[in-house]
Design a protein around this motif. Structure first.
Motif, PDB file in Angstrom:
ATOM      1  N   UNK A 119       0.826  -1.211   0.000  1.00 29.59           N
ATOM      2  CA  UNK A 119       0.000   0.000   0.000  1.00 29.59           C
ATOM      3  C   UNK A 119       0.856   1.256   0.000  1.00 29.59           C
ATOM      4  N   UNK A 155       2.263   1.830  -3.370  1.00 31.99           N
ATOM      5  CA  UNK A 155       1.335   2.372  -4.363  1.00 31.99           C
ATOM      6  C   UNK A 155       1.187   3.882  -4.217  1.00 31.99           C
ATOM      7  N   UNK A 156       1.257   4.342  -2.984  1.00 29.15           N
ATOM      8  CA  UNK A 156       1.213   5.799  -2.805  1.00 29.15           C
ATOM      9  C   UNK A 156       2.419   6.431  -3.461  1.00 29.15           C
ATOM     10  N   UNK A 216       1.907   6.823  -7.096  1.00 28.21           N
ATOM     11  CA  UNK A 216       1.069   7.961  -7.447  1.00 28.21           C
ATOM     12  C   UNK A 216       1.913   9.234  -7.468  1.00 28.21           C
ATOM     13  N   UNK A 242      -7.148  -5.008  -8.526  1.00 28.74           N
ATOM     14  CA  UNK A 242      -7.800  -4.601  -7.270  1.00 28.74           C
ATOM     15  C   UNK A 242      -9.281  -4.889  -7.414  1.00 28.74           C
ATOM     16  N   UNK A 243      -9.908  -5.215  -6.313  1.00 30.04           N
ATOM     17  CA  UNK A 243     -11.346  -5.409  -6.408  1.00 30.04           C
ATOM     18  C   UNK A 243     -12.019  -4.043  -6.262  1.00 30.04           C
ATOM     19  N   UNK A 244     -13.271  -4.003  -6.664  1.00 26.65           N
ATOM     20  CA  UNK A 244     -14.003  -2.744  -6.555  1.00 26.65           C
ATOM     21  C   UNK A 244     -14.554  -2.550  -5.147  1.00 26.65           C
ATOM     22  N   UNK A 263     -10.484  -3.469 -10.936  1.00 26.09           N
ATOM     23  CA  UNK A 263      -9.919  -2.176 -11.272  1.00 26.09           C
ATOM     24  C   UNK A 263      -8.424  -2.225 -11.023  1.00 26.09           C
ATOM     25  N   UNK A 292      -4.869   0.588 -10.428  1.00 24.04           N
ATOM     26  CA  UNK A 292      -4.440   1.968 -10.265  1.00 24.04           C
ATOM     27  C   UNK A 292      -3.292   2.223 -11.229  1.00 24.04           C
ATOM     28  N   UNK A 345      -2.015   7.481 -10.769  1.00 18.74           N
ATOM     29  CA  UNK A 345      -2.831   7.446  -9.568  1.00 18.74           C
ATOM     30  C   UNK A 345      -4.317   7.295  -9.843  1.00 18.74           C
ATOM     31  N   UNK A 346      -4.691   7.345 -11.131  1.00 16.61           N
ATOM     32  CA  UNK A 346      -6.110   7.196 -11.433  1.00 16.61           C
ATOM     33  C   UNK A 346      -6.497   5.725 -11.509  1.00 16.61           C
ATOM     34  N   UNK A 347      -7.796   5.504 -11.358  1.00 12.42           N
ATOM     35  CA  UNK A 347      -8.290   4.143 -11.394  1.00 12.42           C
ATOM     36  C   UNK A 347      -8.739   3.815 -12.817  1.00 12.42           C
ATOM     37  N   UNK A 348      -8.333   2.666 -13.330  1.00 14.99           N
ATOM     38  CA  UNK A 348      -8.854   2.192 -14.611  1.00 14.99           C
ATOM     39  C   UNK A 348      -9.584   0.883 -14.364  1.00 14.99           C
ATOM     40  N   UNK A 349     -10.698   0.704 -15.070  1.00 15.62           N
ATOM     41  CA  UNK A 349     -11.485  -0.508 -14.870  1.00 15.62           C
ATOM     42  C   UNK A 349     -11.014  -1.609 -15.812  1.00 15.62           C
TER      43      UNK A 349
END
Lengths: 669, 152
Positions: A304, A307-308, A311, A635-637, A650, A652, A656-660
């Motif tokens: 985690x 991931x920050x 971003x 990642x799960x929604x 989804x 990241x 930093x944006x989320x893509x589905x």
């Protein structure tokens, strides 16, 4: 002589060696003449013996030694490999495993193995082993006497030559002593000021964990005399009684020799100890930087945090582009590269090949098949498929159950198979593979398959369904019934695949992991149990595409290829837009319409199409543009948005944006 | 303060249009500024999409749309309140969130009958704090709505 730091390494390594032995023994059974396999087993067994002797686990070392003798005889063609002989060897390996496990759980690794040892000896002498039930009662740890292995004996003898005296000190703490571990520590420290502790009973780790009553024995070499030692120990408060006895080295030596004679040890003792010691220290040194255990939670928080970082990296990259400062750009580029590598390492740390679960199955299948008088060949495909550690931990038991089920209920006995015109040996395929957002594990057998009528009859008699309902059920629905609790179709109950309490547990375990299980079966031809598991945290390769202003990810696993198609070449077939793709008619799906994407710009004369497939069906997903291939973290929604249409999860992105992530299976009907 | 302990409810107060709503502070994880929201297709209109909340993909609900109010443009004061309930974690878009209030238990009344019946479902009660009227939300009802299930 503090061994505790090596203990974990020792256990890990021992398990690895036992696994190798198991695997190679199975190989050996298939090709009994192959000496290289025997050598392989021999090597592992030898290392194991050396390691356990150094660590002071005598029973373990002795049993391994006995096994080695048999292997040696096989290697020198003195005895023939037969399934009966292998049974005994397997049982010995089982015992070894139990011992290692017991050590791992903080026990002393002792076990009554006389019977197996006896049988191994018989084999070695060229006799057929009398098969008997293995007895497995762990001998209670002795507290009043201390036994010594070769290695300790050697140390004791050497120290004597150097003018040290050896004592066995029995120390009893007061019954009301509260901090036993602390007292033990103080006593050890007091003794270590004047000498060296060779051995303690119970072992030091157990003493530290206060896993002893009031009494323990330590073996000490020291130049001090008995009285001084006594005084030193008595200085520690809450000590009830101290009994110091000087050790009689000759006696120990004799006991050792007797034990050795009983084990028909042939090699020169001192030479061997030396060899073992050398071998195991080398191993330990190598193993020291090989494995380290890390709590999964730590990996999660590392992930985690990372991931920050990603971003912020995205932002930095953007800022550096805007500022156009060469030095800044260079630094940011370097940082991006390094953090990319870091990302891969972190992601991979959590992934474990499914092999770690699969590798114990061949052994189990062999045993079961023998017990049931069936011939079964287990084929494992895709053992390298990686799964998240947490899923791996849970999936073992359900798989064991399904395999047992396949062998017991699926595969027929050789004569039945022959009568049906099938090969005598049944085949069970255990297959694992990634597909889209999931890992699939399939267990396929070429056995009897599921008898619809039999299942229905049983289900009705058990009151699971009513007779009226029964006729309307599809085959699939009927197969589902065997997952109901209180169901068992075997004509006679065996202790192999349980008493009908199993499959419903299998189903609920898999569902609790967020997966699902389906059955497909053809009567007379076999059944396929297919388990679908989510990748709660996994890396997949995707193609990032753009639809208007939105970004979506399409798993590469379902993509056949991408194409740019002229608008004029779109054909119409029955109200459906299709294209002619390499001679095949492929329906087009306009993702813009399916996903109701807000339109900002008009499309041009060319369409970007991603050809995807599900099984043998294909479809062309129309997007606006391809961005590129990328490795992403799934990642799960979350638990609020479950089951969104055609979206399987989804990810990241670097910015930093989320893509589905598009679920192609849901798009193709 | 101490004499009221146990009988007080600590809440986060936020604003939607002209009214003030409250969520117990235990259910609030954090309050965030609005960031890029990725739209999730084929979900009810009040589900604005998902955001990346420190590595966790978190769904975002526009409470204005959810309560049948007209949508408002995002302003400087717009906030996302991240709430958590059991295993569910979602964010609410609200006009402003800037107050933590202790509500004495005796100030809470059940929702007035005259309110829209559809809303009474997810409203636990109303707290009168001097001139202010705080509407206490029931997250269980708010998040376990039928509309989302229909959308499946």
């Amino acid at each position: 002589m503090d061994m505790s730091q090596y203990l974990e390494v020792f256990i890990d390594e021992s398990k690895e060696h036992l696994q190798t032995i198991n695997e190679q023994l199975l190989e050996l059974e298939k090709s009994p003449e192959d000496v290289t396999i025997v050598n392989e087993i021999f090597r592992s067994a030898h290392t194991l013996k050396g390691m356990s002797a150094t660590m002071g686990f005598e029973d373990l070392a002795n049993l391994t030694h006995q096994m080695e003798n048999v292997l040696d005889a096989i290697r020198n063609h003195q005895i023939q490999v037969t399934p009966d002989i292998l049974d005994v060897v397997f049982r010995a390996v089982d015992d070894l495993e139990a011992m290692v496990n017991s050590i791992g759980e903080g026990g002393d690794g002792k076990r009554d193995v006389t019977e197996v040892v006896q049988q191994l000896k018989l084999i070695e002498q060229g006799k057929t082993p009398v098969s008997a039930e293995p007895t497995s009662k762990p001998s209670s740890s002795q507290i009043h006497t201390q036994t010594y292995g070769e290695f300790e004996y050697n140390v004791l003898q050497q120290s004597k030559e150097q003018g040290f005296t050896s004592y066995a000190i029995r120390i009893q703490l007061r019954a009301d002593c509260l901090l036993k571990a602390a007292r033990v520590f103080m006593i050890f420290e007091a003794l270590e000021q004047v000498g060296e502790i060779i051995k303690s009973n119970p072992p030091a780790e157990l003493l530290e964990q206060e896993q002893f009553d009031q009494e323990f024995i330590v073996t000490v070499i020291s130049k001090e005399n008995k009285e001084d030692l006594y005084k030193r120990i008595m200085q520690v408060s809450e000590v009830e009684e101290v009994v110091i006895t000087p050790l009689d080295l000759e006696q120990i030596g004799m006991e050792l020799q007797q034990a050795e004679a009983a084990l028909t040890q042939t090699e020169e003792k001192s030479e061997k100890t030396e060899k073992q010691e050398k071998a195991s220290t080398a191993r330990q040194a190598a193993a020291g930087n090989k494995t380290i255990r890390v709590n999964i939670e730590r990996l999660d928080s590392l992930m985690n945090l990372f991931e920050e970082l990603v971003i912020d990296r995205g932002r930095l990259e953007q800022i550096s582009r805007e500022l156009n400062h060469p030095e800044l750009q260079e630094t940011v580029e370097r940082m991006s590269r390094i953090s990319g590598d870091l990302q891969n390492i972190i992601l991979n740390m959590r992934m474990v090949p499914v092999e770690t679960v699969f590798n114990r199955f061949p052994r189990m299948v062999r045993q079961l098949a023998r017990d049931l008088g069936k011939k079964v060949n287990l084929e494992i495909i895709g053992a390298e498929t990686e799964l998240d550690r947490t899923v791996i931990d849970e999936i073992g038991d359900p798989l064991v159950h399904l395999l047992r089920n396949a062998i017991d209920h699926g595969i027929e006995t050789p004569d039945v198979r022959r009568a049906k015109g099938k090969p005598e040996e049944g085949t069970i395929k255990l297959k694992a593979y990634h597909s889209g957002n999931h890992v699939f594990i399939e267990i396929e057998d070429d056995g009897a398959g599921i008898n619809r009528e039999k299942v229905l009859k049983k289900a009705i008699s058990k009151g699971i369904i009513s007779e009226q309902n029964a006729t309307n059920l599809t085959d699939k629905q009927v197969y589902e019934l065997i997952f109901s609790s209180g169901f068992s179709t075997a004509d006679k109950i065996s202790d192999i695949s349980g008493r009908g309490v199993g499959l419903d547990v299998v189903k609920s375990t898999i569902e609790s992991l967020g997966g699902s299980i389906t059955i497909d079966s053809h009567e007379g031809a076999g059944s396929v149990f297919s388990i679908q598991l989510p990748l709660t945290l996994s890396i997949i390769s995707v193609l990032l595409v753009e639809i208007q202003n939105e970004k979506y990810a399409i798993p590469l696993s379902s993509i056949i290829e991408t194409a740019i198609v002229k608008k004029e070449s779109i054909l119409h077939a029955h109200n459906q837009k299709v294209i002619d793709f390499r001679g095949k008619v492929v329906p087009l799906l306009f993702l813009k319409d399916i996903f109701e994407v807000p339109v900002h710009k008009e499309e041009g004369d060319f369409l970007s199409v991603v050809i995807v497939r599900k099984g043998d069906k294909m479809a062309g997903l129309v997007v606006d543009s391809f961005i590129g291939q990328q490795e992403i973290v799934l990642k799960s929604l979350g638990n609020y948005l479950t089951n969104v249409f055609a979206i399987s999860g989804a990810t990241i992105l670097g910015d930093g944006q989320v893509a589905l992530i598009i679920d192609c299976n849901a798009l193709i009907k | 303060m101490t004499e009221f302990q146990g009988t007080e409810l600590k809440v986060i107060v936020f604003q939607l249009k002209d009214e003030e709503y409250a969520i117990p502070v235990q259910q609030v994880r954090s309050i965030e500024k609005v960031q890029h929201i990725t739209r999730v297709p084929r979900t009810p209109d009040f589900v604005k999409g998902v955001i990346n909340l420190r590595g966790v993909v978190t769904p975002i609900i526009d409470l204005r749309t959810r309560f049948g109010l007209e949508e408002a443009a995002i302003s400087e004061s717009t906030r996302v309140i991240i709430v958590t309930l059991d295993e569910i974690e979602v964010g609410f878009i609200v006009d402003a969130a800037n107050d933590v209030v202790d509500i004495p238990a005796d100030a809470i009344e059940s929702a007035p009958e005259v309110m829209d019946t559809a809303q009474v479902d997810y409203i636990n009660g109303v707290a009168k704090m001097g001139k202010r009227l705080l509407i206490l939300l029931n997250l269980e009802k708010l998040l376990n709505n039928q509309e989302l299930k229909v959308a499946k």
